[in-house]
Enzyme design. Structure first.
Site, PDB file in Angstrom:
ATOM      1  N   LYS A 235       0.739  -1.196  -0.232  1.00  9.96           N
ATOM      2  CA  LYS A 235      -0.053   0.139  -0.060  1.00  9.96           C
ATOM      3  C   LYS A 235       0.890   1.240   0.078  1.00  9.96           C
ATOM      4  O   LYS A 235       0.684   2.315  -0.740  1.00  9.96           O
ATOM      5  CB  LYS A 235      -0.902   0.093   0.999  1.00  9.96           C
ATOM      6  CG  LYS A 235      -1.927  -0.933   1.094  1.00  9.96           C
ATOM      7  CD  LYS A 235      -3.033  -0.648   2.539  1.00  9.96           C
ATOM      8  CE  LYS A 235      -2.415  -0.795   3.725  1.00  9.96           C
ATOM      9  NZ  LYS A 235      -3.288  -0.616   4.914  1.00  9.96           N
ATOM     10  N   LYS A 236       2.046   1.290   0.975  1.00  9.96           N
ATOM     11  CA  LYS A 236       2.647   2.395   1.080  1.00  9.96           C
ATOM     12  C   LYS A 236       4.127   2.587   0.520  1.00  9.96           C
ATOM     13  O   LYS A 236       4.995   3.475   0.763  1.00  9.96           O
ATOM     14  CB  LYS A 236       2.568   2.711   2.700  1.00  9.96           C
ATOM     15  CG  LYS A 236       1.269   2.775   3.043  1.00  9.96           C
ATOM     16  CD  LYS A 236       1.392   3.280   4.636  1.00  9.96           C
ATOM     17  CE  LYS A 236       0.237   3.405   5.021  1.00  9.96           C
ATOM     18  NZ  LYS A 236      -0.316   3.827   6.461  1.00  9.96           N
TER      19      LYS A 236
END
Length: 130
Positions: free
Chosen positions: A44-45
């Site tokens: 996600k990051k």
């Protein structure tokens, strides 16, 4: 019994995390929290959390208003997690608004406002600049 489920990374634990967990618990009788795995957080990051998933699970499990904690392996498995835990309400921060409306046939979906002026990303950036 109203079972509420929510999800998050909960890295660099702060008051915003407490606020959303308390508000989620107030929506029902039982609070289930999915803590993002280290690999899910990376996907996600594009970075791993500061605290590993075992430590983050321990932190969330210690909260008196949290009844159950598990590791979330994939965003695509939300419906499976909801069904497995018999959740009747999904609570997410409003930064995810609309992203999980597709589970509405299985449960109510609520997006709660985030605590203003605080985020894990901002905290990490501030610490890195010191």
């Amino acid at each position: 019994m109203k079972k509420v489920i929510t999800f998050g990374t909960f890295d660099v634990f702060h008051v915003g995390h407490i606020n959303i967990l308390e508000r989620a618990r107030a929506m029902g009788d039982y609070l289930i929290v999915g803590v993002s795995s280290d690999e899910l957080n990376f996907s996600k990051k594009n970075r791993y959390p500061i605290y590993n998933e075992a430590d983050r699970v321990k932190i969330i499990s210690a909260m008196r208003f949290v009844d159950e904690v598990f590791i979330e392996e994939s965003l695509d498995l939300k419906l499976e997690y909801i069904n497995k835990h018999n959740a009747t309400i999904l609570v997410m921060g409003d930064d995810w608004k609309g992203r999980f409306d597709w589970v509405k046939p299985a449960c109510e979906v609520l997006y709660l406002p985030r605590t203003p002026s605080i985020s894990t990303t901002e905290i990490i950036e501030i610490v890195k600049s010191i």
